[in-house]
Design an enzyme around this catalytic site. Structure first.
Site, PDB file in Angstrom:
ATOM      1  N   CYS A 124       0.817  -1.214   0.000  1.00 19.83           N
ATOM      2  CA  CYS A 124       0.000   0.000   0.000  1.00 19.83           C
ATOM      3  C   CYS A 124       0.845   1.256   0.000  1.00 19.83           C
ATOM      4  O   CYS A 124       2.064   1.204   0.095  1.00 19.83           O
ATOM      5  CB  CYS A 124      -0.877   0.005   1.246  1.00 19.83           C
ATOM      6  SG  CYS A 124      -1.784  -1.508   1.469  1.00 19.83           S
TER       7      CYS A 124
ATOM      8  N   ASN B 243       0.786   1.376   6.006  1.00 12.45           N
ATOM      9  CA  ASN B 243       1.338   0.588   4.915  1.00 12.45           C
ATOM     10  C   ASN B 243       2.178  -0.502   5.552  1.00 12.45           C
ATOM     11  O   ASN B 243       2.951  -0.219   6.462  1.00 12.45           O
ATOM     12  CB  ASN B 243       2.226   1.510   4.056  1.00 12.45           C
ATOM     13  CG  ASN B 243       3.087   0.742   3.076  1.00 12.45           C
ATOM     14  OD1 ASN B 243       2.710  -0.337   2.618  1.00 12.45           O
ATOM     15  ND2 ASN B 243       4.236   1.282   2.746  1.00 12.45           N
ATOM     16  N   GLY B 244       2.014  -1.741   5.103  1.00 19.12           N
ATOM     17  CA  GLY B 244       2.830  -2.828   5.658  1.00 19.12           C
ATOM     18  C   GLY B 244       1.963  -3.936   6.199  1.00 19.12           C
ATOM     19  O   GLY B 244       0.782  -4.042   5.860  1.00 19.12           O
TER      20      GLY B 244
ATOM     21  N   TYR C 255      11.416  -3.436  -7.471  1.00 19.95           N
ATOM     22  CA  TYR C 255      10.169  -3.459  -8.243  1.00 19.95           C
ATOM     23  C   TYR C 255       9.131  -2.382  -7.900  1.00 19.95           C
ATOM     24  O   TYR C 255       8.573  -1.753  -8.784  1.00 19.95           O
ATOM     25  CB  TYR C 255       9.535  -4.857  -8.134  1.00 19.95           C
ATOM     26  CG  TYR C 255       8.139  -4.914  -8.638  1.00 19.95           C
ATOM     27  CD1 TYR C 255       7.895  -4.927 -10.006  1.00 19.95           C
ATOM     28  CD2 TYR C 255       7.059  -4.910  -7.755  1.00 19.95           C
ATOM     29  CE1 TYR C 255       6.587  -4.937 -10.482  1.00 19.95           C
ATOM     30  CE2 TYR C 255       5.766  -4.927  -8.226  1.00 19.95           C
ATOM     31  CZ  TYR C 255       5.525  -4.936  -9.586  1.00 19.95           C
ATOM     32  OH  TYR C 255       4.259  -4.947 -10.057  1.00 19.95           O
TER      33      TYR C 255
ATOM     34  N   GLY D  53      -1.020   0.404  -5.021  1.00 20.04           N
ATOM     35  CA  GLY D  53      -2.256  -0.299  -4.675  1.00 20.04           C
ATOM     36  C   GLY D  53      -3.422   0.256  -5.465  1.00 20.04           C
ATOM     37  O   GLY D  53      -3.658   1.457  -5.452  1.00 20.04           O
TER      38      GLY D  53
HETATM   39  P1  AMP Z   1       5.923 -13.818 -12.396  1.00 24.79           P
HETATM   40  O1  AMP Z   1       5.273 -13.805 -13.709  1.00 24.79           O
HETATM   41  O2  AMP Z   1       5.031 -14.369 -11.337  1.00 24.79           O
HETATM   42  O3  AMP Z   1       7.287 -14.456 -12.400  1.00 24.79           O
HETATM   43  O4  AMP Z   1       6.124 -12.305 -11.936  1.00 24.79           O
HETATM   44  C1  AMP Z   1       7.258 -11.564 -12.293  1.00 24.79           C
HETATM   45  C2  AMP Z   1       6.839 -10.207 -12.746  1.00 24.79           C
HETATM   46  O5  AMP Z   1       5.958  -9.592 -11.798  1.00 24.79           O
HETATM   47  C3  AMP Z   1       8.047  -9.290 -12.890  1.00 24.79           C
HETATM   48  O6  AMP Z   1       8.013  -8.815 -14.204  1.00 24.79           O
HETATM   49  C4  AMP Z   1       7.844  -8.175 -11.919  1.00 24.79           C
HETATM   50  O7  AMP Z   1       7.950  -6.928 -12.574  1.00 24.79           O
HETATM   51  C5  AMP Z   1       6.461  -8.351 -11.374  1.00 24.79           C
HETATM   52  N1  AMP Z   1       6.423  -8.416  -9.897  1.00 24.79           N
HETATM   53  C6  AMP Z   1       7.358  -8.803  -9.030  1.00 24.79           C
HETATM   54  N2  AMP Z   1       6.909  -8.776  -7.755  1.00 24.79           N
HETATM   55  C7  AMP Z   1       5.649  -8.356  -7.819  1.00 24.79           C
HETATM   56  C8  AMP Z   1       4.626  -8.106  -6.865  1.00 24.79           C
HETATM   57  N3  AMP Z   1       4.793  -8.326  -5.564  1.00 24.79           N
HETATM   58  N4  AMP Z   1       3.425  -7.646  -7.323  1.00 24.79           N
HETATM   59  C9  AMP Z   1       3.216  -7.454  -8.645  1.00 24.79           C
HETATM   60  N5  AMP Z   1       4.125  -7.716  -9.593  1.00 24.79           N
HETATM   61  C10 AMP Z   1       5.324  -8.146  -9.201  1.00 24.79           C
END
Ligand code: AMP
Ligand code: SF4
Length: 464
Positions: A9, A109-110, A250, A35
């Site tokens: 968040c 947040n958290g 990220y 979020g």
């Molecule tokens: P995946 O397809 O599950 O391997 O997700 C990897 C992709 O999701 C990467 O391109 C990241 O940019 C993105 N990503 C990584 N962590 C998160 C997160 N907690 N929430 C949303 N997207 C994420």
């Protein structure tokens, strides 16, 4: 998008500035990436608290009319992804707590790791909860006091009972308190604006509203903003700088600075180190838009290979967009990302992604690039393999879904159909941020806080 992972968040607050709710609206809009499920603003005009919230994006929930109904020079706001307690309007923050000793509002947040234990402790003593949010737990722990000085000490004792990752904003009629967990897991910064103050999860939102950066809130610190100015109190002697590495990798916007290090600069450096650790013979470097572009630029600069726009993202896929059905997908309808054939055709491509969680993104993109004629695709991930769940408010999904928890690098490479695959080392993350402490628990299982049995069990069942 189906199967997409989500982030945690964002919080934003204003103390003693005209049109506080409007400023909060702009701040929340800048934090929207943190979020998209719900958002809210509470404004205080002396003792008069008003609030508006809803499920949806900031631009969907707020308009000129409802912002006018939030008068006052102080406000706090929140953008939410349901990190704990599930969805639904009753969990959308900020919360307002009315009490004969004075009203206060709370946003955070958290994620607390001992919330189940604390809510049981409080329920046993007669508390009734309206929602399942961690904020409500903190509110119940803060024994209400009329005297603001006593209130600070009550907040301090409440903060010492909670365990986990948090940035809390607590707005009373005269003060705005900002607290950060003693591990330093979640970031929160303070800025100055027109004689008053602004508080934000990320510094980019301070810039948006024209505020000047004053300081980051330190781990274990509670900042009090009042008409007397800004004062700092340590609520804990235990302090660490285990900032969440995923904030750099990220979540945060590239134009934000986290503890003095710009996010774009961190990612670019991580891309450079990724090349040094895992070079590939290639013709071009491309990044997965948008979060991987900085790392891809760093990799390209270090390697001397041209950085190219090999993938284009459709920015207009909102929540209401109808996803292609299975049959349309089979016909090749892919709306979110497109490979640029004229750029990748016949090329050996280095594909940079910031992280690999379930592996679905990399797999899809490798196949997109190959269909568009790429001769080879060498995947380089600008973070280490994610092998453990996060209990601090980041939805890195459950243990069972994490591809690297069950497969080694060669097996993952085969599964995503890449010509080669390499991850960045943990050491490189410290170097990229020029720091000695970071939370890397999802990469190495070393959780900085205590963990509670109920939490780890829930994760195994996929309920966390
Ligand atoms: P995946 O397809 O599950 O391997 O997700 C990897 C992709 O999701 C990467 O391109 C990241 O940019 C993105 N990503 C990584 N962590 C998160 C997160 N907690 N929430 C949303 N997207 C994420
Ligand atoms: Fe961030 Fe990972 Fe630590 Fe969670 S476990 S706070 S995602 S670094």
């Amino acid at each position: 998008m189906e199967n997409e992972l989500h982030e945690e968040c964002g919080v934003f607050g204003v103390f003693n500035v005209e049109d506080a709710a409007n400023i909060t609206y702009y701040g929340l809009h800048t934090l929207q990436h943190r979020g998209q499920e719900g958002c809210g603003i509470v404004a205080a005009d002396g003792n008069n608290f008003s609030n508006h919230k809803g499920e949806g994006l900031v631009t969907e929930i707020f308009n000129e009319k409802n912002l006018v109904s939030l008068p006052g020079r102080c406000a706090i706001g929140h953008v939410r992804y349901s990190t704990s307690g599930g969805g639904g309007i009753k969990n959308v923050q900020p919360f307002v707590f009315r009490h004969h000793t004075g009203t206060f509002a709370l946003a955070h947040n958290g994620n607390l790791v001992n919330s189940r234990e604390l809510s049981k402790y409080l329920e046993d003593r007669g508390s009734l909860f309206q929602s399942t949010s961690d904020s409500e737990i903190l509110a119940h722990l803060i024994k209400k006091e009329k005297d603001e000085d006593a209130r600070l000490y009550n907040i301090i004792s409440a903060l010492n009972m909670i365990e986990g990752a948090f940035a809390f904003l607590i707005l009373t009629a005269n003060r705005l308190y900002v607290a950060r967990d003693k591990y330093g897991l979640r970031p929160v910064s303070i800025g100055k604006l027109n004689g008053g103050f602004v508080v934000s999860s990320e510094t980019s939102a301070l810039d948006t509203v024209g505020a000047t950066f004053v300081c980051d809130v330190n781990p274990g610190e509670i900042i009090t903003l009042s008409n007397a100015g800004i004062t700092s109190t340590d609520y804990s002697k235990f302090k660490h700088n285990y900032l969440c590495a995923m904030e750099y990798i990220y979540f945060s916007r590239p134009d934000s600075d986290l503890e003095g290090c710009n996010v774009h600069a961190f990612r670019k450096e991580s891309g450079k180190l990724l090349f040094e650790e895992s070079p590939a013979d290639a013709d071009i470097v491309i990044g997965v838009p948008d979060s991987s572009l900085s790392a891809a630029i760093g990799y390209a600069e270090a390697s001397g290979y041209p950085y190219e726009l090999g993938l284009v993202k459709n920015k207009y896929i909102g929540r209401t967009f109808i996803q292609p059905s299975q049959t349309m997908r089979e016909k090749g309808v892919r709306m979110k990302l497109s490979a640029v054939r004229s750029i990748v055709n016949g090329k050996r491509v280095v594909l940079i992604d910031d992280s690999l969680v379930r592996g679905t993104t990399s797999k899809r993109i490798v196949s997109l690039l190959k269909e568009a004629g790429a001769r080879q695709v060498h995947v380089r991930i600008a973070s280490p393999p994610i092998t453990n769940p996060c209990f601090y408010g980041v939805d890195t999904s459950t243990y069972d879904e994490l591809m690297s928890a069950h497969k080694n690098v060669e097996q993952v490479c085969e599964l995503i159909d890449a010509d080669s695959l390499a991850f960045l080392s943990q050491k490189a993350l410290f170097r990229a941020g020029n720091r000695t402490e970071l939370c890397l628990a999802c990469f190495n299982g070393k959780y900085p806080t205590a963990l509670y049995h109920s939490l780890t069990e829930a994760n195994k069942d996929g309920k966390f």
